[in-house]
Write a protein that holds these residues in place. Structure first.
Motif, mmCIF file in Angstrom:
data_model
loop_
_atom_site.group_PDB
_atom_site.id
_atom_site.type_symbol
_atom_site.label_atom_id
_atom_site.label_comp_id
_atom_site.label_asym_id
_atom_site.label_seq_id
_atom_site.Cartn_x
_atom_site.Cartn_y
_atom_site.Cartn_z
ATOM 1 N N UNK A 69 0.824 -1.204 0.000
ATOM 2 C CA UNK A 69 0.000 0.000 0.000
ATOM 3 C C UNK A 69 0.862 1.258 0.000
ATOM 4 N N UNK A 70 1.994 1.196 0.697
ATOM 5 C CA UNK A 70 2.921 2.330 0.693
ATOM 6 C C UNK A 70 3.451 2.572 -0.717
ATOM 7 N N UNK A 71 3.833 1.494 -1.390
ATOM 8 C CA UNK A 71 4.308 1.596 -2.770
ATOM 9 C C UNK A 71 3.239 2.205 -3.668
ATOM 10 N N UNK A 72 2.003 1.735 -3.522
ATOM 11 C CA UNK A 72 0.942 2.223 -4.392
ATOM 12 C C UNK A 72 0.647 3.700 -4.148
ATOM 13 N N UNK A 73 0.681 4.109 -2.889
ATOM 14 C CA UNK A 73 0.372 5.509 -2.579
ATOM 15 C C UNK A 73 1.517 6.443 -2.966
ATOM 16 N N UNK A 74 2.747 5.989 -2.821
ATOM 17 C CA UNK A 74 3.883 6.875 -3.071
ATOM 18 C C UNK A 74 4.325 6.909 -4.530
ATOM 19 N N UNK A 75 4.276 5.770 -5.203
ATOM 20 C CA UNK A 75 4.811 5.696 -6.566
ATOM 21 C C UNK A 75 3.767 5.334 -7.615
ATOM 22 N N UNK A 76 2.803 4.499 -7.249
ATOM 23 C CA UNK A 76 1.839 4.029 -8.228
ATOM 24 C C UNK A 76 1.007 5.130 -8.844
ATOM 25 N N UNK A 77 0.374 5.924 -8.001
ATOM 26 C CA UNK A 77 -0.497 6.964 -8.536
ATOM 27 C C UNK A 77 0.291 8.077 -9.222
ATOM 28 N N UNK A 78 1.508 8.330 -8.739
ATOM 29 C CA UNK A 78 2.360 9.330 -9.397
ATOM 30 C C UNK A 78 2.651 8.901 -10.827
ATOM 31 N N UNK A 79 2.862 7.596 -11.040
ATOM 32 C CA UNK A 79 3.123 7.092 -12.390
ATOM 33 C C UNK A 79 1.888 7.215 -13.267
ATOM 34 N N UNK A 84 -2.873 10.666 -17.831
ATOM 35 C CA UNK A 84 -4.327 10.774 -17.694
ATOM 36 C C UNK A 84 -4.953 11.283 -18.984
ATOM 37 N N UNK A 85 -6.162 10.822 -19.235
ATOM 38 C CA UNK A 85 -6.898 11.244 -20.415
ATOM 39 C C UNK A 85 -7.768 12.474 -20.133
ATOM 40 N N UNK A 86 -8.167 12.636 -18.877
ATOM 41 C CA UNK A 86 -9.042 13.756 -18.497
ATOM 42 C C UNK A 86 -8.603 14.294 -17.139
ATOM 43 N N UNK A 87 -8.912 15.547 -16.821
ATOM 44 C CA UNK A 87 -8.599 16.064 -15.479
ATOM 45 C C UNK A 87 -9.387 15.346 -14.395
ATOM 46 N N UNK A 88 -10.547 14.824 -14.755
ATOM 47 C CA UNK A 88 -11.367 14.109 -13.777
ATOM 48 C C UNK A 88 -10.715 12.777 -13.403
ATOM 49 N N UNK A 89 -10.038 12.156 -14.371
ATOM 50 C CA UNK A 89 -9.296 10.935 -14.086
ATOM 51 C C UNK A 89 -8.196 11.215 -13.061
ATOM 52 N N UNK A 90 -7.520 12.339 -13.218
ATOM 53 C CA UNK A 90 -6.473 12.701 -12.258
ATOM 54 C C UNK A 90 -7.065 12.912 -10.869
ATOM 55 N N UNK A 91 -8.261 13.488 -10.798
ATOM 56 C CA UNK A 91 -8.918 13.689 -9.510
ATOM 57 C C UNK A 91 -9.231 12.345 -8.850
ATOM 58 N N UNK A 92 -9.658 11.386 -9.657
ATOM 59 C CA UNK A 92 -9.924 10.046 -9.119
ATOM 60 C C UNK A 92 -8.637 9.433 -8.578
ATOM 61 N N UNK A 93 -7.527 9.583 -9.309
ATOM 62 C CA UNK A 93 -6.249 9.055 -8.838
ATOM 63 C C UNK A 93 -5.822 9.725 -7.525
ATOM 64 N N UNK A 143 8.482 -0.993 -13.053
ATOM 65 C CA UNK A 143 7.551 -0.641 -14.129
ATOM 66 C C UNK A 143 7.029 0.779 -13.928
ATOM 67 N N UNK A 144 6.718 1.125 -12.680
ATOM 68 C CA UNK A 144 6.254 2.487 -12.414
ATOM 69 C C UNK A 144 7.293 3.532 -12.816
ATOM 70 N N UNK A 145 8.558 3.210 -12.618
ATOM 71 C CA UNK A 145 9.610 4.191 -12.881
ATOM 72 C C UNK A 145 10.041 4.248 -14.331
ATOM 73 N N UNK A 146 10.002 3.113 -15.037
ATOM 74 C CA UNK A 146 10.573 3.070 -16.386
ATOM 75 C C UNK A 146 9.638 2.517 -17.448
ATOM 76 N N UNK A 151 2.139 -0.334 -19.563
ATOM 77 C CA UNK A 151 2.749 -1.227 -18.575
ATOM 78 C C UNK A 151 2.494 -0.752 -17.157
ATOM 79 N N UNK A 152 2.490 0.555 -16.946
ATOM 80 C CA UNK A 152 2.234 1.091 -15.607
ATOM 81 C C UNK A 152 0.819 0.759 -15.132
ATOM 82 N N UNK A 153 -0.147 0.862 -16.015
ATOM 83 C CA UNK A 153 -1.523 0.516 -15.631
ATOM 84 C C UNK A 153 -1.652 -0.977 -15.375
ATOM 85 N N UNK A 154 -0.987 -1.775 -16.191
ATOM 86 C CA UNK A 154 -1.006 -3.226 -15.994
ATOM 87 C C UNK A 154 -0.424 -3.585 -14.634
ATOM 88 N N UNK A 155 0.727 -3.008 -14.302
ATOM 89 C CA UNK A 155 1.362 -3.280 -13.012
ATOM 90 C C UNK A 155 0.460 -2.864 -11.866
#
Length: 321
Positions: A69-79, A84-93, A143-146, A151-155
């Motif tokens: 969960x720490x990984x997902x909150x710190x790096x996942x959403x940043x990746x 994002x396709x829309x500003x609303x998608x970014x708000x959801x993230x 995957x998040x970093x590179x 691939x980032x969404x898949x991960x």
């Protein structure tokens, strides 16, 4: 000297390009909860009745979940925010990122209730050095970093919909045996969140995937299955290290394969494994579906927060469409 001025655009929730952004925002905000409102201390008698092997298992799976969960909150959403396709998608993230932090903190609330300071130090020392746990976190973060946006969404989907479940098995098993119900209440709330997160991110993947050529799709599809199987091989070793002593390993592997297929379904791909819900331990499935105590977590702070009440898990919790 001229200065380039950034043109800022306000997000307009009255003009929605993708209705799933709005529906997901509404669902994740309706599901808002905090760990501090759940009476974990009511499980102390159950905790004291567990064997040392059972206690160590709970501690370690929750330590592992804290790391992910720490990984997902710190790096996942940043990746994910980078494509994002829309500003609303970014708000959801942004909402997802916050809730992943809530999830990570929830395990510390469990530890502070059930464990001594010395035990908590030992839990995090184990978590931060376990080779299989560190390997899967490293594989996802690489995957998040590179990786590409695909691939980032898949991960992210593999993390949300598959890798968490080796840890979720334990509290669901105990709940199915009428033990640690309040701890399990926390986990069911987390599962409810993760099911929406995995479905939504998988949906966003599919939107972009359907816009590329068939040759490009085949290349990505090959990467998906190869990456999943590499994750699964490591997850089997992690599962064996956790569950061999207690004798649950084979049942947990079935649960893993079932959820790996759910992750693939979120991405729009066919299952890799033959396992279905019928193959999963009925005790765990019963724990997943058992009705909650419907705690009014927010009664102390006003009726405006009653939307935080817990509901029973159902198949629809895995859907946002």
């Amino acid at each position: 000297m001229t200065t380039n001025k950034q043109a800022y655009t306000a997000i307009n929730w009255n003009e929605i390009e993708d209705i799933l952004d709005k529906k997901t925002w509404e669902k994740v905000t309706e599901q808002f909860w905090l760990d501090t409102r759940i009476p974990i201390s009511n499980d102390l008698d159950d905790w004291r009745s567990l064997s040392e092997t059972e206690k160590h298992l709970v501690e370690r799976v929750f330590g592992g979940l804290t790391l992910l969960d720490t990984l997902q909150s710190q790096d996942g959403m940043a990746a994910l925010r980078q494509s994002v396709r829309t500003p609303h998608e970014e708000a959801v993230y942004n909402n997802i990122q916050f809730m992943e932090s809530v999830h990570a903190k929830s395990y510390s609330s469990i530890f502070s209730t059930l464990n001594t300071p010395k035990e908590i130090t030992e839990i995090f020392a184990w978590t931060n050095t376990n080779e299989f746990l560190q390997k899967k976190a490293g594989m996802i973060n690489d995957v998040y970093q590179t990786g590409t946006p695909f691939e980032q969404k898949i991960a992210s989907v593999f993390l949300e919909s598959f890798l968490f479940y080796s840890g979720f098995y334990t509290p669901l098993y105990f709940l199915g045996n009428n033990k640690l119900p309040n701890v399990a209440e926390v986990i069911k709330l987390i599962i409810r969140d993760e099911s929406v997160h995995g479905t939504y991110i998988g949906y966003k993947f599919q939107l972009s995937f359907n816009e590329i050529t068939e040759a490009e799709q085949e290349k990505i599809k090959g990467w998906v299955y190869a990456f999943l199987y590499e994750l699964y091989e490591n997850e089997v070793k992690y599962t064996e290290s956790l569950y061999d002593e207690i004798g649950w390993t084979e049942d947990v592997k079935v649960f893993l394969r079932y959820n790996a297929n759910k992750a693939l379904a979120n991405l729009g791909f066919s299952p890799l494994f033959p396992d279905t819900a019928e193959d999963v331990s009925p005790i765990v499935m019963n724990g997943l579906s058992t009705g909650t105590n419907n705690h009014d977590f927010f009664s102390q702070v006003g009726n405006g927060y009653l939307l935080g009440q817990v509901e029973s898990m159902s198949d629809s919790d895995y859907d946002i469409v």
